[in-house]
Design a protein around this motif. Structure first.
Motif, PDB file in Angstrom:
ATOM      1  N   HIS A   1      14.408   4.947  22.887  1.00  0.00           N
ATOM      2  CA  HIS A   1      13.124   5.592  23.214  1.00  0.00           C
ATOM      3  C   HIS A   1      12.505   4.934  24.454  1.00  0.00           C
ATOM      4  O   HIS A   1      12.489   3.714  24.561  1.00  0.00           O
ATOM      5  CB  HIS A   1      12.166   5.486  22.030  1.00  0.00           C
TER       6      HIS A   1
ATOM      7  N   ALA B   1       0.823  -1.211   0.000  1.00  0.00           N
ATOM      8  CA  ALA B   1       0.000   0.000   0.000  1.00  0.00           C
ATOM      9  C   ALA B   1       0.858   1.262   0.000  1.00  0.00           C
ATOM     10  O   ALA B   1       0.409   2.321  -0.420  1.00  0.00           O
ATOM     11  CB  ALA B   1      -0.921  -0.003   1.214  1.00  0.00           C
TER      12      ALA B   1
ATOM     13  N   ARG C   1      15.562  12.529  27.860  1.00  0.00           N
ATOM     14  CA  ARG C   1      15.841  11.537  26.803  1.00  0.00           C
ATOM     15  C   ARG C   1      17.347  11.273  26.694  1.00  0.00           C
ATOM     16  O   ARG C   1      17.769  10.149  26.456  1.00  0.00           O
ATOM     17  CB  ARG C   1      15.274  12.031  25.467  1.00  0.00           C
TER      18      ARG C   1
ATOM     19  N   ALA D   1       9.646   4.257  25.257  1.00  0.00           N
ATOM     20  CA  ALA D   1       8.524   3.335  25.048  1.00  0.00           C
ATOM     21  C   ALA D   1       9.021   1.907  24.809  1.00  0.00           C
ATOM     22  O   ALA D   1       8.214   0.987  24.725  1.00  0.00           O
ATOM     23  CB  ALA D   1       7.659   3.804  23.872  1.00  0.00           C
TER      24      ALA D   1
ATOM     25  N   GLY E   1       7.853   0.891  14.346  1.00  0.00           N
ATOM     26  CA  GLY E   1       7.010   1.196  13.195  1.00  0.00           C
ATOM     27  C   GLY E   1       5.541   1.288  13.571  1.00  0.00           C
ATOM     28  O   GLY E   1       4.865   2.270  13.263  1.00  0.00           O
ATOM     29  N   ALA E   2       5.051   0.261  14.275  1.00  0.00           N
ATOM     30  CA  ALA E   2       3.611   0.151  14.517  1.00  0.00           C
ATOM     31  C   ALA E   2       3.100   1.190  15.508  1.00  0.00           C
ATOM     32  O   ALA E   2       1.990   1.685  15.381  1.00  0.00           O
ATOM     33  CB  ALA E   2       3.280  -1.253  15.022  1.00  0.00           C
ATOM     34  N   ALA E   3       3.901   1.538  16.496  1.00  0.00           N
ATOM     35  CA  ALA E   3       3.427   2.470  17.515  1.00  0.00           C
ATOM     36  C   ALA E   3       3.756   3.920  17.157  1.00  0.00           C
ATOM     37  O   ALA E   3       3.390   4.833  17.873  1.00  0.00           O
ATOM     38  CB  ALA E   3       4.022   2.126  18.877  1.00  0.00           C
ATOM     39  N   GLY E   4       4.469   4.107  16.044  1.00  0.00           N
ATOM     40  CA  GLY E   4       4.760   5.472  15.630  1.00  0.00           C
ATOM     41  C   GLY E   4       5.818   6.149  16.482  1.00  0.00           C
ATOM     42  O   GLY E   4       5.734   7.349  16.755  1.00  0.00           O
ATOM     43  N   ILE E   5       6.817   5.390  16.936  1.00  0.00           N
ATOM     44  CA  ILE E   5       7.945   6.016  17.634  1.00  0.00           C
ATOM     45  C   ILE E   5       8.706   6.851  16.611  1.00  0.00           C
ATOM     46  O   ILE E   5       9.120   6.339  15.574  1.00  0.00           O
ATOM     47  CB  ILE E   5       8.859   4.942  18.269  1.00  0.00           C
ATOM     48  N   PRO E   6       8.851   8.158  16.842  1.00  0.00           N
ATOM     49  CA  PRO E   6       9.411   9.014  15.789  1.00  0.00           C
ATOM     50  C   PRO E   6      10.906   8.783  15.582  1.00  0.00           C
ATOM     51  O   PRO E   6      11.617   8.462  16.539  1.00  0.00           O
ATOM     52  CB  PRO E   6       9.158  10.426  16.322  1.00  0.00           C
TER      53      PRO E   6
ATOM     54  N   LYS F   1       7.674  -2.576  16.979  1.00  0.00           N
ATOM     55  CA  LYS F   1       6.985  -1.568  17.785  1.00  0.00           C
ATOM     56  C   LYS F   1       7.318  -0.154  17.300  1.00  0.00           C
ATOM     57  O   LYS F   1       6.442   0.702  17.261  1.00  0.00           O
ATOM     58  CB  LYS F   1       7.313  -1.712  19.271  1.00  0.00           C
TER      59      LYS F   1
END
Lengths: 407, 117
Positions: A115, A79, A179, A117, A162-167, A160
Motif C-alpha cells: 500500500h 473491547a 496500485r 501509505a 491496523g491503526a490507520a485503517g489501510i484496507p 500502521k
C-alpha cells in the motif's frame, strides 16, 4: 517425516494460510501469532497421530481457534472480543476445512503490503515476510540491517496497517493500475536487491531473486491476463537465465558482452521469451514490457556484435514515454553508441553529466563511449571515477578488469 | 474510522484574494465540501487564520507561559482542517485529494485515536 511435511507446508503455503487468517481475524499480528501457535501444535499432534488428510485445512482451523483463545486471554483486543469471536466463528462455519475450499486471499495480502501509505522499504520487507514467508533475520541480512531494526520496521508497518485503517482489499478498477505498478515495483526491487548484491552474499542473493520470481508467478496466477505482470516475470527470467555466466570465480562480475553464452540456462530464457510473447500479444505495452523486450533482444542475439541495437534504441524511446528518467536516457545513449551514432550518443551522455555525476554506471558508460570514439584519456578518467563510486567488490573488480584490458 | 485531514501550504502559494483564480480555488473548496456531505463523510471542517495570529501556550511549574506565534516555524503552515469519517484509509486519501490545497501544499491524514478500542 512430520518435520519435512511441516517445513514443506510452511514454505509453500504460509502466505496463503496467513492471508486467510488475516481475513478471518482482521489483524496482521494476531494472525501471525495464531499461525505460529498452529504450527507449534502441528509439530506435537502430527508427530503423534500422523499428518492429517488436509494439513492446510487443519492448520487453518487450529489457527482460528488459537486466535480466539488469544483474543479471550489478551488485553490488546479486549473491547473487540465479541465482534472478533463472531467473525471467526462465522468464518469457520462458512466453509468446510478442506484445502480446496480455502479461498486464496493472497492478492489482498500483496496489495495491502504494498500500500502506498507505507514507505517503500517497509513494503518490500512486509511482502517478503508475509507473502514470501522469509524470516525477519533473512530480510535483515538481505538489506544489511540489524535484526532489531528490521523487526521494528515490520512491527511499525503492521501497526500502521491496523491503526490507520489501510484496507485489506484488492483495489477497485479506478485504482488498479497505479496500485499494480506499486506492487510490481516492489517485486522488481526485491529481484534487483538480489541481482546486484555482492558475491559473498550468494545464498541470500539467490533467495531474493527466486522469491521475486515466485511472487511474480503468484501474482500472475491471482490476477491473470495482466500484461505488465507477465512482462515483469519475463524480464526477471531473462536476467536469471544468465546468472551462471555473470560471475567468474575470482574475477567478479562479467559484462553481458563478455559472457560465455554456453553457460546461459536456455530453459529459463525460453520460458522468459514465451511469457514475454504472451504479454506482447495482449497489445498493451508498459514499462516492464519495454524492458523485457530489450533483454529479449540481448538474449536472442548470437553474440554482442549480432545484437539488434537499432531496435533496442527504439525500445528505449518507448520506455522513455513511460519512465522519462535520466537513467533510461543513459541506457538509451549507450545503445545509440552501439549503433554507431557516436557523436549523438556522446552529446546525450554529456547532457546527463550534472544529473548523474555520482552514479557509477554513468561513468562506466562514458568510458565505453570514449573507448569507441578512441579517446584514451577520456576512458581512463571515466573509469577512475567509476571505480571510486563502485558500491560492491564485484563492481570494482569488473571495472578494474576493464581498465586492465584497455591499458 | 475518523481521520483528521490537516491542510498545510506555504505563504504565497494560494491564488491572490479577489483574483479570478481565487474564485476558482474557493469554488473547488465548495465542491469538495459538497462531495464530503454527499458521501456522508463530513464531520467538521474549518479554515484557520494566519499563523501570525497564533499564540502558543505552555504550563511549566504550574505557571502559564504564552508565546507569540505558532508551535513550529515552518515554511508550510497549518491553514485548516477537515474531520472526516471514512470507511478506510483509501477513502480518506481519496477525500483528501479533493482538497484544493493538496495541489499546492500537503494534506496530512491522521487517524483519530478512538478511546475504548
Amino acid at each position: 517425516m512430520v518435520a519435512a511435511e511441516v517445513s514443506r507446508l510452511l514454505r509453500q503455503d504460509r502466505g496463503q494460510l496467513l492471508a486467510a487468517l488475516i481475513r478471518a481475524v482482521g489483524d496482521f499480528d494476531l494472525a501471525e501469532e495464531a499461525l505460529s501457535d498452529a504450527v507449534e501444535a502441528a509439530w506435537v499432534h502430527w508427530a503423534r497421530s500422523g499428518v492429517p488428510r488436509s494439513p492446510k485445512g487443519w492448520l487453518l482451523q487450529v489457527g482460528r481457534r488459537r486466535a480466539i483463545d488469544r483474543l479471550r486471554r489478551g488485553q490488546r483486543f479486549r473491547a473487540r472480543v465479541p465482534e472478533l469471536t463472531i467473525m471467526l466463528e462465522e468464518d469457520e462455519a462458512a466453509r468446510a476445512d478442506d484445502a480446496a475450499d480455502i479461498p486464496d486471499e493472497r492478492l489482498k495480502l500483496i496489495f495491502t503490503c504494498c500500500h502506498p501509505a507505507l514507505d517503500r522499504k517497509s513494503q518490500v520487507a512486509l511482502t517478503l515476510r508475509t507473502v514470501a514467508g522469509l524470516s525477519t533475520r533473512e530480510i535483515a541480512r538481505a538489506f544489511l540491517d540489524t535484526d532489531t531494526a528490521m523487526g521494528q520496521r515490520l512491527s511499525r508497518a503492521k501497526t500502521k496497517i491496523g491503526a490507520a485503517g489501510i484496507p485489506y482489499a484488492v483495489p477497485d478498477r479506478t485504482e488498479w493500475h497505479p496500485r499494480l505498478q506499486s506492487v510490481l515495483t516492489v517485486i522488481y526491487l526485491i529481484f534487483n536487491e538480489g541481482w546486484t548484491a555482492g558475491a559473498g552474499d550468494a545464498p541470500i542473493r539467490d533467495t531474493l531473486c527466486c522469491e521475486a520470481i515466485f511472487l511474480a508467478r503468484l501474482l500472475g496466477q491471482l490476477a491473470s491476463e495482466e500484461p505488465e505482470i507477465e512482462a515483469l516475470l519475463a524480464l526477471m527470467l531473462l536476467s536469471w537465465g544468465r546468472r551462471s555466466a555473470r560471475h567468474r570465480p575470482g574475477a567478479g562480475l562479467v559484462g553481458l558482452d563478455e559472457q560465455d553464452r554456453r553457460l546461459w540456462n536456455r530453459d529459463v530464457l525460453e520460458e522468459g521469451l514465451s511469457v514475454l510473447d504472451a504479454a506482447v500479444a495482449r497489445g498493451a505495452p508498459g514499462p516492464f514490457q519495454c524492458q523485457a523486450a530489450i533483454q529479449a533482444l540481448h538474449v536472442q542475439a548470437d553474440g554482442p556484435e549480432a545484437t539488434d541495437w537499432q531496435q533496442i534504441v527504439l525500445l528505449y524511446d518507448r520506455l522513455l514515454r513511460f519512465q522519462p528518467t535520466d537513467v533510461v536516457r543513459l541506457n538509451r545513449a549507450v545503445a545509440l553508441a552501439e549503433t554507431g551514432a557516436l557523436a549523438l550518443a556522446s552529446a546525450e551522455i554529456k547532457s546527463l553529466a550534472v544529473a548523474l555525476e555520482d552514479y557509477q554506471p554513468y561513468h562506466a558508460a562514458r568510458a565505453e563511449v570514449f573507448r569507441q570514439i578512441g579517446d584514451a584519456k577520456g576512458v581512463a578518467l571515466a573509469l577512475e571515477r567509476a571505480i571510486e563510486l563502485s558500491q560492491s567488490e564485484d563492481e570494482r573488480r569488473w571495472l578494474e578488469a576493464r581498465r586492465r584490458a584497455l591499458f | 474510522m475518523r481521520y483528521l485531514a490537516l491542510i498545510y501550504s506555504a505563504d504565497g502559494t494560494a491564488p491572490e484574494y479577489g483574483s479570478p483564480e481565487w474564485g476558482a480555488f474557493m469554488g473547488a473548496y465548495a465542491a469538495a465540501g459538497k462531495t464530503f456531505h454527499e458521501r456522508g463523510v463530513f464531520v467538521a471542517g474549518e479554515a484557520l487564520q494566519h499563523t501570525s495570529t497564533a499564540t502558543s501556550v505552555r504550563v511549566r511549574d504550574g505557571k502559564t507561559e504564552t508565546m507569540d506565534g505558532p508551535f513550529a516555524e515552518t515554511k508550510e503552515r497549518l491553514g485548516g482542517f477537515y474531520l472526516l469519517d471514512c470507511k478506510d484509509l483509501d477513502e480518506a486519501i481519496e477525500m483528501a485529494a479533493l482538497i484544493p490545497s493538496a495541489a499546492i501544499g500537503t494534506v496530512e491524514v491522521r487517524p483519530i485515536l478512538e478511546l475504548g478500542e
